[in-house]
Motif scaffolding. Structure first.
Motif, PDB file in Angstrom:
ATOM      1  N   VAL A   7       0.999  -1.185   0.037  1.00 10.27           N
ATOM      2  CA  VAL A   7      -0.043  -0.105   0.094  1.00 10.27           C
ATOM      3  C   VAL A   7       0.799   1.247  -0.063  1.00 10.27           C
ATOM      4  CG1 VAL A   7      -1.672   1.343   1.308  1.00 10.27           C
ATOM      5  CG2 VAL A   7      -1.779  -1.208   1.246  1.00 10.27           C
ATOM      6  N   GLU A   8       0.748   1.807  -1.174  1.00  5.32           N
ATOM      7  CA  GLU A   8       1.537   3.312  -1.353  1.00  5.32           C
ATOM      8  C   GLU A   8       0.622   4.297  -1.308  1.00  5.32           C
ATOM      9  OE1 GLU A   8       5.753   2.089  -2.973  1.00  5.32           O
ATOM     10  OE2 GLU A   8       4.370   1.737  -4.313  1.00  5.32           O
ATOM     11  N   ASP A   9       0.700   5.427  -0.696  1.00  4.59           N
ATOM     12  CA  ASP A   9      -0.167   6.593  -1.139  1.00  4.59           C
ATOM     13  C   ASP A   9      -1.774   6.115  -0.756  1.00  4.59           C
ATOM     14  OD1 ASP A   9       1.928   8.352  -1.092  1.00  4.59           O
ATOM     15  OD2 ASP A   9       2.204   7.904  -3.425  1.00  4.59           O
ATOM     16  N   GLY A  10      -1.951   5.299   0.001  1.00  2.00           N
ATOM     17  CA  GLY A  10      -3.494   4.972   0.252  1.00  2.00           C
ATOM     18  C   GLY A  10      -3.988   4.080  -0.871  1.00  2.00           C
ATOM     19  N   SER A  11      -3.167   3.457  -1.852  1.00  2.78           N
ATOM     20  CA  SER A  11      -3.661   2.740  -3.297  1.00  2.78           C
ATOM     21  C   SER A  11      -2.725   1.248  -2.861  1.00  2.78           C
ATOM     22  CB  SER A  11      -3.463   3.164  -4.288  1.00  2.78           C
ATOM     23  OG  SER A  11      -4.055   4.411  -4.435  1.00  2.78           O
ATOM     24  N   VAL A  12      -3.266   0.205  -3.300  1.00  3.07           N
ATOM     25  CA  VAL A  12      -2.544  -1.165  -3.696  1.00  3.07           C
ATOM     26  C   VAL A  12      -1.702  -1.059  -4.820  1.00  3.07           C
ATOM     27  CG1 VAL A  12      -2.837  -3.550  -3.944  1.00  3.07           C
ATOM     28  CG2 VAL A  12      -4.357  -2.261  -2.099  1.00  3.07           C
ATOM     29  N   THR A  13      -0.328  -1.164  -4.715  1.00  7.73           N
ATOM     30  CA  THR A  13       0.479  -1.132  -5.853  1.00  7.73           C
ATOM     31  C   THR A  13       0.745  -2.264  -6.471  1.00  7.73           C
ATOM     32  OG1 THR A  13       2.391  -0.473  -4.505  1.00  7.73           O
ATOM     33  CG2 THR A  13       0.931   1.447  -5.570  1.00  7.73           C
ATOM     34  N   LYS A  14       0.995  -3.571  -5.271  1.00  3.49           N
ATOM     35  CA  LYS A  14       1.364  -4.682  -5.903  1.00  3.49           C
ATOM     36  C   LYS A  14       0.933  -5.636  -4.977  1.00  3.49           C
ATOM     37  CE  LYS A  14       6.108  -2.969  -6.664  1.00  3.49           C
ATOM     38  NZ  LYS A  14       7.295  -3.423  -7.445  1.00  3.49           N
ATOM     39  N   VAL A  15       0.445  -6.779  -5.414  1.00  5.01           N
ATOM     40  CA  VAL A  15      -0.020  -7.945  -4.565  1.00  5.01           C
ATOM     41  C   VAL A  15       0.589  -9.239  -5.255  1.00  5.01           C
ATOM     42  CG1 VAL A  15      -2.334  -6.756  -4.681  1.00  5.01           C
ATOM     43  CG2 VAL A  15      -1.780  -8.524  -6.573  1.00  5.01           C
ATOM     44  N   GLY A  16       0.480 -10.091  -4.152  1.00  2.00           N
ATOM     45  CA  GLY A  16       1.321 -11.381  -4.349  1.00  2.00           C
ATOM     46  C   GLY A  16       2.292 -11.864  -3.315  1.00  2.00           C
ATOM     47  N   PRO A  43      -0.935  -7.905   4.987  1.00  5.96           N
ATOM     48  CA  PRO A  43      -1.645  -9.424   4.433  1.00  5.96           C
ATOM     49  C   PRO A  43      -2.873  -8.980   3.698  1.00  5.96           C
ATOM     50  CG  PRO A  43      -1.267  -9.276   6.947  1.00  5.96           C
ATOM     51  CD  PRO A  43      -0.983  -7.641   6.433  1.00  5.96           C
ATOM     52  N   LEU A  44      -2.890  -9.870   2.637  1.00  6.03           N
ATOM     53  CA  LEU A  44      -4.011  -9.742   1.687  1.00  6.03           C
ATOM     54  C   LEU A  44      -4.784 -10.838   1.734  1.00  6.03           C
ATOM     55  CD1 LEU A  44      -5.204  -8.374  -1.137  1.00  6.03           C
ATOM     56  CD2 LEU A  44      -3.697  -9.750  -2.122  1.00  6.03           C
ATOM     57  N   THR A  45      -6.115 -10.682   1.801  1.00  8.87           N
ATOM     58  CA  THR A  45      -7.176 -11.624   1.823  1.00  8.87           C
ATOM     59  C   THR A  45      -7.989 -11.572   0.406  1.00  8.87           C
ATOM     60  OG1 THR A  45      -7.321 -11.555   4.242  1.00  8.87           O
ATOM     61  CG2 THR A  45      -9.072 -12.789   2.927  1.00  8.87           C
ATOM     62  N   LYS A  46      -7.997 -12.468  -0.629  1.00  2.91           N
ATOM     63  CA  LYS A  46      -8.804 -12.217  -1.463  1.00  2.91           C
ATOM     64  C   LYS A  46      -9.908 -12.973  -1.887  1.00  2.91           C
ATOM     65  CE  LYS A  46      -7.428 -11.346  -6.443  1.00  2.91           C
ATOM     66  NZ  LYS A  46      -6.415 -11.591  -7.405  1.00  2.91           N
ATOM     67  N   THR A  47     -11.220 -12.772  -2.263  1.00  2.00           N
ATOM     68  CA  THR A  47     -12.391 -13.287  -2.433  1.00  2.00           C
ATOM     69  C   THR A  47     -12.503 -13.492  -3.977  1.00  2.00           C
ATOM     70  OG1 THR A  47     -13.806 -11.320  -2.372  1.00  2.00           O
ATOM     71  CG2 THR A  47     -13.486 -12.369  -0.274  1.00  2.00           C
ATOM     72  N   SER A  65      -7.482  -1.567   5.370  1.00  4.85           N
ATOM     73  CA  SER A  65      -7.615  -1.447   6.594  1.00  4.85           C
ATOM     74  C   SER A  65      -6.326  -1.296   7.317  1.00  4.85           C
ATOM     75  CB  SER A  65      -8.354  -2.362   7.253  1.00  4.85           C
ATOM     76  OG  SER A  65      -7.858  -3.552   7.495  1.00  4.85           O
ATOM     77  N   ALA A  66      -6.295  -0.840   8.731  1.00  4.88           N
ATOM     78  CA  ALA A  66      -5.121  -0.881   9.266  1.00  4.88           C
ATOM     79  C   ALA A  66      -4.264  -2.277   9.541  1.00  4.88           C
ATOM     80  CB  ALA A  66      -5.305  -0.292  10.868  1.00  4.88           C
ATOM     81  N   ASP A  67      -5.118  -3.191   9.482  1.00  2.00           N
ATOM     82  CA  ASP A  67      -4.437  -4.532   9.706  1.00  2.00           C
ATOM     83  C   ASP A  67      -4.034  -5.229   8.432  1.00  2.00           C
ATOM     84  OD1 ASP A  67      -4.142  -4.028  12.354  1.00  2.00           O
ATOM     85  OD2 ASP A  67      -6.398  -4.709  12.748  1.00  2.00           O
ATOM     86  N   GLY A  68      -4.763  -4.950   7.485  1.00  4.34           N
ATOM     87  CA  GLY A  68      -4.760  -5.843   6.141  1.00  4.34           C
ATOM     88  C   GLY A  68      -5.516  -5.054   5.010  1.00  4.34           C
ATOM     89  N   VAL A  69      -5.571  -6.151   3.715  1.00  3.89           N
ATOM     90  CA  VAL A  69      -6.321  -5.589   2.544  1.00  3.89           C
ATOM     91  C   VAL A  69      -7.064  -6.632   2.218  1.00  3.89           C
ATOM     92  CG1 VAL A  69      -5.899  -5.041   0.270  1.00  3.89           C
ATOM     93  CG2 VAL A  69      -4.273  -4.326   1.949  1.00  3.89           C
ATOM     94  N   VAL A  70      -8.360  -6.519   1.861  1.00  4.64           N
ATOM     95  CA  VAL A  70      -9.466  -7.388   1.376  1.00  4.64           C
ATOM     96  C   VAL A  70      -9.651  -6.994  -0.095  1.00  4.64           C
ATOM     97  CG1 VAL A  70     -11.651  -8.297   1.456  1.00  4.64           C
ATOM     98  CG2 VAL A  70     -10.639  -7.683   3.412  1.00  4.64           C
ATOM     99  N   GLY A  71      -9.174  -8.048  -0.941  1.00  2.00           N
ATOM    100  CA  GLY A  71      -9.420  -7.914  -2.246  1.00  2.00           C
ATOM    101  C   GLY A  71     -10.497  -8.683  -2.712  1.00  2.00           C
ATOM    102  N   ALA A  72     -11.627  -8.162  -3.473  1.00  2.00           N
ATOM    103  CA  ALA A  72     -12.721  -8.593  -3.827  1.00  2.00           C
ATOM    104  C   ALA A  72     -12.905  -8.637  -5.326  1.00  2.00           C
ATOM    105  CB  ALA A  72     -14.121  -7.973  -3.274  1.00  2.00           C
ATOM    106  N   GLU A  73     -12.808  -9.760  -5.864  1.00  2.00           N
ATOM    107  CA  GLU A  73     -13.023  -9.830  -7.484  1.00  2.00           C
ATOM    108  C   GLU A  73     -14.458  -9.360  -7.755  1.00  2.00           C
ATOM    109  OE1 GLU A  73     -10.061 -13.366  -9.187  1.00  2.00           O
ATOM    110  OE2 GLU A  73     -12.249 -13.976  -8.830  1.00  2.00           O
ATOM    111  N   GLN A  74     -14.274  -8.522  -8.800  1.00  2.00           N
ATOM    112  CA  GLN A  74     -15.500  -8.047  -9.247  1.00  2.00           C
ATOM    113  C   GLN A  74     -15.923  -8.786 -10.638  1.00  2.00           C
ATOM    114  OE1 GLN A  74     -16.972  -5.109  -7.511  1.00  2.00           O
ATOM    115  NE2 GLN A  74     -15.551  -6.105  -6.148  1.00  2.00           N
TER     116      GLN A  74
END
Length: 136
Positions: A7-16, A43-47, A65-74
């Protein structure tokens, strides 16, 4: 290996997975989640989106969030052109699969044996192929 999001500048820039080294930090996978957080790795949780016949995946929405990122496929409905192309592709695919299976049969030999033995092995083989690869 766990998945993380940078997370950089409030955006997700890389995942994996975590890289072994990043910027001036080495052995990232050996750091604790608290240490990684100081560098922006969470930590990333992906749905995963389940799609129906006429839906396609359409990117990922990330909630940070403060503790992680949730990625939901659209997902989204296919356009009329996409539906037409999919249907046309499926129509050709089932024909090609059937032809390949028909070509694997020694059909004339099966027909001859059916005539001599009063059986329907050829017909049963053809029916099995049609059931395995139905018309869309």
């Amino acid at each position: 290996m766990s998945n993380y999001a940078l997370v950089e500048d409030g955006s997700v820039t890389k995942v994996g997975g975590l890289p072994n080294s990043w910027k001036n930090v080495s052995n990232l996978p050996k750091l604790s989640d608290a240490e990684l957080k100081t560098f922006g790795w969470l930590p990333l949780t992906k749905t995963v989106a389940e799609t129906s016949k006429y839906e396609v995946k359409n990117g990922v929405n990330y909630v940070i969030s403060a503790d992680g990122v949730v990625g939901a496929e659209q997902k989204r409905d296919m356009t009329a052109d996409e539906k037409t192309a999919k249907d046309a592709g499926e129509a050709v695919a089932y024909k090609n699969l059937r032809k390949m299976k028909y070509d694997e049969l020694n059909q004339y030999e099966l027909m001859y044996e059916d005539k001599v033995n009063s059986t329907d092995t050829w017909g049963e083989a053809i029916e099995a192929i049609k059931k395995a690869h139905p018309k869309p």
